[in-house]
Design a protein around this motif. Structure first.
Motif, mmCIF file in Angstrom:
data_model
loop_
_atom_site.group_PDB
_atom_site.id
_atom_site.type_symbol
_atom_site.label_atom_id
_atom_site.label_comp_id
_atom_site.label_asym_id
_atom_site.label_seq_id
_atom_site.Cartn_x
_atom_site.Cartn_y
_atom_site.Cartn_z
ATOM 1 N N ARG A 162 -1.082 2.128 10.976
ATOM 2 C CA ARG A 162 -0.972 0.669 10.836
ATOM 3 C C ARG A 162 -2.304 0.060 10.417
ATOM 4 N N LEU A 163 -3.401 0.528 11.024
ATOM 5 C CA LEU A 163 -4.725 0.020 10.669
ATOM 6 C C LEU A 163 -5.091 0.408 9.237
ATOM 7 N N ALA A 164 -4.765 1.642 8.867
ATOM 8 C CA ALA A 164 -5.111 2.134 7.522
ATOM 9 C C ALA A 164 -4.359 1.368 6.450
ATOM 10 N N THR A 165 -3.058 1.153 6.648
ATOM 11 C CA THR A 165 -2.270 0.440 5.642
ATOM 12 C C THR A 165 -2.589 -1.052 5.630
ATOM 13 N N GLY A 166 -3.181 -1.537 6.717
ATOM 14 C CA GLY A 166 -3.574 -2.940 6.782
ATOM 15 C C GLY A 166 -4.964 -3.200 6.242
ATOM 16 N N ALA A 207 -4.470 10.386 -6.454
ATOM 17 C CA ALA A 207 -5.384 9.409 -7.049
ATOM 18 C C ALA A 207 -4.943 7.985 -6.763
ATOM 19 N N ARG A 208 -3.644 7.771 -6.643
ATOM 20 C CA ARG A 208 -3.082 6.433 -6.460
ATOM 21 C C ARG A 208 -2.989 6.025 -4.990
ATOM 22 N N ALA A 209 -2.919 6.979 -4.081
ATOM 23 C CA ALA A 209 -2.607 6.707 -2.676
ATOM 24 C C ALA A 209 -3.632 5.790 -2.004
ATOM 25 N N ASP A 210 -3.123 4.887 -1.197
ATOM 26 C CA ASP A 210 -3.978 4.065 -0.346
ATOM 27 C C ASP A 210 -4.217 4.761 0.991
ATOM 28 N N VAL A 211 -3.272 5.595 1.376
ATOM 29 C CA VAL A 211 -3.416 6.428 2.572
ATOM 30 C C VAL A 211 -2.843 7.805 2.258
ATOM 31 N N VAL A 212 -3.627 8.848 2.512
ATOM 32 C CA VAL A 212 -3.152 10.227 2.391
ATOM 33 C C VAL A 212 -2.941 10.722 3.814
ATOM 34 N N PHE A 213 -1.703 11.048 4.159
ATOM 35 C CA PHE A 213 -1.319 11.290 5.548
ATOM 36 C C PHE A 213 -0.830 12.725 5.700
ATOM 37 N N THR A 214 -1.683 13.627 6.182
ATOM 38 C CA THR A 214 -1.308 15.021 6.369
ATOM 39 C C THR A 214 -1.753 15.474 7.756
ATOM 40 N N SER A 215 -0.991 15.111 8.752
ATOM 41 C CA SER A 215 -1.381 15.380 10.145
ATOM 42 C C SER A 215 -0.845 16.717 10.632
ATOM 43 N N SER A 216 -1.425 17.807 10.146
ATOM 44 C CA SER A 216 -0.999 19.146 10.545
ATOM 45 C C SER A 216 -1.240 19.375 12.038
ATOM 46 N N LEU A 217 -0.345 20.136 12.653
ATOM 47 C CA LEU A 217 -0.562 20.536 14.046
ATOM 48 C C LEU A 217 -1.698 21.542 14.124
ATOM 49 N N PRO A 241 0.834 -1.201 0.000
ATOM 50 C CA PRO A 241 0.000 0.000 0.000
ATOM 51 C C PRO A 241 0.868 1.250 0.000
ATOM 52 N N LEU A 242 0.409 2.283 -0.706
ATOM 53 C CA LEU A 242 1.179 3.518 -0.847
ATOM 54 C C LEU A 242 0.632 4.601 0.077
ATOM 55 N N VAL A 243 1.495 5.121 0.935
ATOM 56 C CA VAL A 243 1.168 6.250 1.807
ATOM 57 C C VAL A 243 1.773 7.502 1.184
#
Length: 209
Positions: A172-176, A102-112, A13-15
């Motif tokens: 971990r849950l998202a990529t799993g 478009a391709r991402a399995d997880v988009v990870f942008t955890s801004s403060l 999976p692609l993050v």
């Protein structure tokens, strides 16, 4: 198309993480969560791009060193896990941004902290045609987590970027594949509540006041 570094995911999976290299974006904190997720057994390919900002400002040059140190730790954890990892400091073309989201399995942008954080919204629209969409992870104090359902039920989940262990667990849950992807409802909400709708609502409330 995809940047070369994001093209070879080895079937994992692609993050994807895209933002400016700013203090508010929580990049060092995200790197720590990524490293922890790898250490906890998660397997995923990671591609992050932070566009340069306020170049030549001493404070930001110091922050770049903090990002580099955190990135080195995440890269080492990825190597230990045998997973592709790339974090770059560069501005991507719009075509590359769209292709990645478009391709991402997880988009990870955890801004403060963030007024809105458009990346998760752009990802939902970019993936509208997918049968199985990815998961968007955002900081709890970003506007996107307040304006849209962010409990994870619609594919958008808010995290506290300062809680490394909890954020790593969500990753971990998202990529799993154990969290639902971005829903039709979320896509419709984003398309309906666009900038024109927000401006109209603001002006109506202002005139009423």
């Amino acid at each position: 198309g995809l940047p070369a570094a994001a093209g070879n995911t080895r079937g994992l999976p692609l993050v994807v993480a895209l933002e400016r290299a700013d203090f508010t974006k929580g990049i060092p904190e995200r790197m720590e969560a990524v490293a922890r997720a790898y250490a906890d057994g998660a397997r995923f390919a990671y591609f992050g791009a932070a566009s340069p900002t306020r170049e030549g400002v001493a404070l930001y040059e110091g922050f770049a060193q903090v990002i580099a140190a955190a990135t080195a730790r995440a890269a080492a954890a990825a190597r230990e896990a045998g997973c592709p990892f790339e974090q770059v400091t560069s501005s991507l073309s719009w075509g590359e941004v769209v292709a990645l989201l478009a391709r991402a399995d997880v988009v990870f942008t955890s801004s403060l902290a963030d007024g809105m954080n458009l990346v998760p919204l752009q990802a939902a629209v970019a993936q509208a045609g997918r049968v199985q969409r990815g998961v968007a992870i955002a900081g709890r104090d970003a506007g996107v987590s307040i304006a849209y359902p962010s409990d994870g039920s619609e594919g958008l989940i808010a995290v506290d970027p300062l809680e490394t262990w909890a954020t790593a667990d969500v990753l971990r849950l998202a990529t799993g594949g154990r969290l639902p992807g971005m829903s039709d409802r979320l896509v419709v909400d984003i398309r309906t509540h666009d900038s024109a709708r927000w401006a109209e609502s603001f002006m109506s409330e202002l005139e009423a006041t």
